[in-house]
Design a protein around this motif. Sequence first.
Motif, mmCIF file in Angstrom:
data_model
loop_
_atom_site.group_PDB
_atom_site.id
_atom_site.type_symbol
_atom_site.label_atom_id
_atom_site.label_comp_id
_atom_site.label_asym_id
_atom_site.label_seq_id
_atom_site.Cartn_x
_atom_site.Cartn_y
_atom_site.Cartn_z
ATOM 1 N N THR A 1 38.519 69.867 29.350
ATOM 2 C CA THR A 1 38.138 68.654 29.281
ATOM 3 C C THR A 1 38.152 67.627 29.530
ATOM 4 O O THR A 1 38.940 67.633 30.566
ATOM 5 C CB THR A 1 39.635 68.582 27.767
ATOM 6 N N THR A 2 36.878 66.687 29.694
ATOM 7 C CA THR A 2 36.968 65.473 30.551
ATOM 8 C C THR A 2 37.154 64.244 29.234
ATOM 9 O O THR A 2 36.654 64.477 28.300
ATOM 10 C CB THR A 2 35.665 65.422 30.877
ATOM 11 N N TRP A 3 37.603 63.638 30.554
ATOM 12 C CA TRP A 3 37.251 61.825 30.199
ATOM 13 C C TRP A 3 36.893 60.908 31.107
ATOM 14 O O TRP A 3 37.630 61.805 32.530
ATOM 15 C CB TRP A 3 38.543 61.738 29.667
ATOM 16 N N VAL A 4 36.768 59.703 31.452
ATOM 17 C CA VAL A 4 35.807 58.855 32.372
ATOM 18 C C VAL A 4 37.906 57.948 32.520
ATOM 19 O O VAL A 4 38.090 57.078 32.024
ATOM 20 C CB VAL A 4 34.810 57.558 31.908
ATOM 21 N N ASP A 5 37.736 58.820 34.277
ATOM 22 C CA ASP A 5 39.840 58.000 34.784
ATOM 23 C C ASP A 5 39.409 56.403 35.472
ATOM 24 O O ASP A 5 39.853 56.439 36.331
ATOM 25 C CB ASP A 5 39.941 58.889 35.076
ATOM 26 N N GLY A 6 38.639 55.927 34.455
ATOM 27 C CA GLY A 6 38.708 54.000 35.492
ATOM 28 C C GLY A 6 36.819 54.299 35.674
ATOM 29 O O GLY A 6 35.822 54.831 36.140
ATOM 30 N N SER A 7 36.646 52.798 35.672
ATOM 31 C CA SER A 7 35.573 52.198 35.380
ATOM 32 C C SER A 7 35.331 51.245 36.425
ATOM 33 O O SER A 7 36.321 50.346 36.777
ATOM 34 C CB SER A 7 34.277 51.892 34.234
ATOM 35 N N PHE A 8 34.273 50.872 36.956
ATOM 36 C CA PHE A 8 34.312 49.626 37.817
ATOM 37 C C PHE A 8 34.026 48.665 36.844
ATOM 38 O O PHE A 8 32.381 48.295 37.292
ATOM 39 C CB PHE A 8 33.848 49.327 39.153
ATOM 40 N N ALA A 9 33.790 46.948 36.820
ATOM 41 C CA ALA A 9 33.346 45.826 36.566
ATOM 42 C C ALA A 9 32.983 44.798 37.152
ATOM 43 O O ALA A 9 33.759 44.760 38.017
ATOM 44 C CB ALA A 9 33.776 45.545 35.334
ATOM 45 N N VAL A 10 32.053 44.278 36.783
ATOM 46 C CA VAL A 10 31.892 42.954 38.030
ATOM 47 C C VAL A 10 32.489 41.324 37.003
ATOM 48 O O VAL A 10 32.695 41.769 36.184
ATOM 49 C CB VAL A 10 30.407 42.677 37.836
ATOM 50 N N ASN A 11 33.817 40.586 37.881
ATOM 51 C CA ASN A 11 34.517 39.705 36.887
ATOM 52 C C ASN A 11 33.116 38.628 37.150
ATOM 53 O O ASN A 11 32.618 37.684 37.718
ATOM 54 C CB ASN A 11 35.365 38.937 37.871
ATOM 55 N N LYS A 12 33.358 37.898 35.845
ATOM 56 C CA LYS A 12 32.299 37.365 35.061
ATOM 57 C C LYS A 12 32.509 35.835 35.730
ATOM 58 O O LYS A 12 31.745 34.697 36.005
ATOM 59 C CB LYS A 12 32.270 36.993 33.678
ATOM 60 N N ALA A 13 34.213 35.258 35.851
ATOM 61 C CA ALA A 13 34.614 34.293 37.074
ATOM 62 C C ALA A 13 33.774 33.937 38.680
ATOM 63 O O ALA A 13 34.358 33.590 39.342
ATOM 64 C CB ALA A 13 35.430 34.109 36.633
ATOM 65 N N SER A 14 33.512 35.416 38.908
ATOM 66 C CA SER A 14 33.017 35.475 40.520
ATOM 67 C C SER A 14 32.581 34.729 40.936
ATOM 68 O O SER A 14 31.409 34.301 40.871
ATOM 69 C CB SER A 14 32.549 36.868 40.654
ATOM 70 N N ALA A 15 32.274 34.110 41.812
ATOM 71 C CA ALA A 15 31.828 33.142 42.926
ATOM 72 C C ALA A 15 30.591 33.907 43.536
ATOM 73 O O ALA A 15 30.011 32.974 44.022
ATOM 74 C CB ALA A 15 32.538 32.232 43.746
ATOM 75 N N ASN A 16 30.459 35.666 43.774
ATOM 76 C CA ASN A 16 29.290 36.149 44.622
ATOM 77 C C ASN A 16 29.306 37.392 43.436
ATOM 78 O O ASN A 16 29.761 38.389 44.112
ATOM 79 C CB ASN A 16 29.866 36.621 45.956
ATOM 80 N N LYS A 17 28.701 36.672 42.584
ATOM 81 C CA LYS A 17 28.431 38.319 41.348
ATOM 82 C C LYS A 17 27.122 39.271 41.817
ATOM 83 O O LYS A 17 27.074 39.736 41.696
ATOM 84 C CB LYS A 17 27.997 37.611 40.105
ATOM 85 N N GLU A 18 26.378 38.135 42.637
ATOM 86 C CA GLU A 18 25.458 38.743 43.361
ATOM 87 C C GLU A 18 25.693 40.188 44.579
ATOM 88 O O GLU A 18 25.255 41.284 44.244
ATOM 89 C CB GLU A 18 23.809 37.682 44.405
ATOM 90 N N ALA A 19 26.985 39.723 44.908
ATOM 91 C CA ALA A 19 27.039 40.770 46.328
ATOM 92 C C ALA A 19 27.648 41.805 45.961
ATOM 93 O O ALA A 19 27.766 42.506 45.818
ATOM 94 C CB ALA A 19 28.086 40.029 47.059
#
Length: 440
Positions: A321-339
Motif C-alpha cells: 500500500t502506497t501514498w505520496v508522502d509530500g510534494s513541493f509547491a511554489v509560494n504564490k507570494a515568492s519574489a523569485n518564482k522563476e528560480a
Amino acid sequence: MKRWSTVALTTVVASALAFTGCAKKEEPPVNEGTNKGNNQETEKVEPPKQTEKVKLTIGSWRTEDTEAYKKIIAAFNETNPDIEIEFKPTKNTEYNTVLNTALQTGGGPDIIHLRPYAAGKQLADGGYLEPLDNLQGMDVFSKDTLLAATGSDGKVYGVPTVFSSTQIFYNKKLFEQYNLQEPKTWDELLKVADTLKQNKVTPFAFGSKEGWLLSLTHGALGPSSYGGSDFTNKVASGEAKLTDPAYIDSIKAMKDLVPYFPDNYVGLGMDDIRNLFVTEQAGMFVMGDWEVAVMKKMNPDLQLDLFPVPPKDAGGKATVTTWVDGSFAVNKASANKEAAMKFVEFMTTKQFGEIVINELQKPSTIPGVSAADPLVSKIAQNADTIATPYMAVVYLGGGNPTTKATLETSLQGMYLDKMTPEQVADEVQKSADTWFQPQK
C-alpha cells in the motif's frame, strides 16, 4: 636618502647610453596607467562584476532530511550556480502552524513542502500556491500520484517526491529457524503465524493504543480482502460503499488476527511494538518503509526482509500500500518564482529521483529509479509494480473528525469488543456521507 638614489640612478643611465653610442631619446618614467616602451596610456581594467545570486528557501517538516537536501541542492547547483537555496525545516509538530501563519501574512518559504492530499489541497484552495500543470517534466507522474497535490479546481500544485509504503517485514533468522517461507496466500500467512505461535514467538508485532497504527495496518492488509485498487477506485467514483461485503470482510480479517497479537496488545503503542520486533520477540511487523533505518540502527544484527501482503486467493495479486508522502509547491507570494520553478522542475528528473531513493531510503515517485540498498530497492520495485492506494489517507482524509480518524476510533472499539466489524464499516460510511463527493 631618496634624493641621492635618484641622482645616482640618472648618472648610471647616462653613462650606459654614452657607452653604447645610442641616440635614443630617454624614455619617460613609467607611471601607473602607462605601458612601458609604448608611450600610450592604457585604460584601467575593472574587475568583472559578480552576478548577485537569487536566494530561495525551502520550508519542510522533515528536519531529519537536512543532510540529504544539501546533496540535492548541490546537484541542482551544478547547472544552476546562480541560485542559492537554503533548506529550512521546522519541527514536525509546529510546521503547519508556522507555515499557515506565514502564508496568511503574505510570507512563507519560496518552496513549500506540502502535506499530502487534504492538507495540501487546503493550501491550494486558499490561493497560496502557483499551479504547476505546465511545468516541464510533470508528465512522468501518474494521475493517482498527482492526486496528492491536486486542488479542488483540478489543477496540480505540487511535485510529488517520495512514496511511503506499507508491507510485512519479517525476521529472516526466525523464518529459517522454523523452516518458513514467504506466504503467497492469506491462508499461508495464517499458517506461518500458527507456526511462530506454537514456538512461543509472537507472530505479529501489533498494538491498538495509537489510532494511526490501526488505519495503517488496515490499509496494508485490507486490500487482500476487498481486492485492492479496483475496489478503491469504485469507492472513489461512488460506485461502491464502505458498507459493501468486501470492505466488511477486510475489517473481519483484522479481527481474526487477534490470536496472533501480543498479550495486552490494546495497551501497546508504536515504541512497544517496534521493540518487540527488533528484539526478535515477534516474527512479523506490518509497517511503513520509514522504519527500516530505525530498526537497523536499533539492532544492526537484525536479519530483516519483507514481503507484500498476500491475496486472499491463489489467483489474486499480492499488494503493498502506497501514498505520496509530500510534494513541493511554489509560494504564490515568492519574489523569485522563476528560480523556484527551476528547482521544482529539477524535482521531476531521474537525477533527483536517484538522490532521493539513496539518501532518504524511500521509494521515489520518479518511475524507473533504483537504490543501492537491496532492501530499499525491493521496496521501490514493489511500489512501482504492485501498489494499491492507502484509501484512508488518499480518499478518506476529509470530514471533522476525518473519516480516517473515525475508522481508527471504530477499530479501537472493535478490539475492545464494543463494536462488530459491521458496525465499524457503518460508522466509517456515515462519516464519509457527511462530506465525501465521488470523483468522476
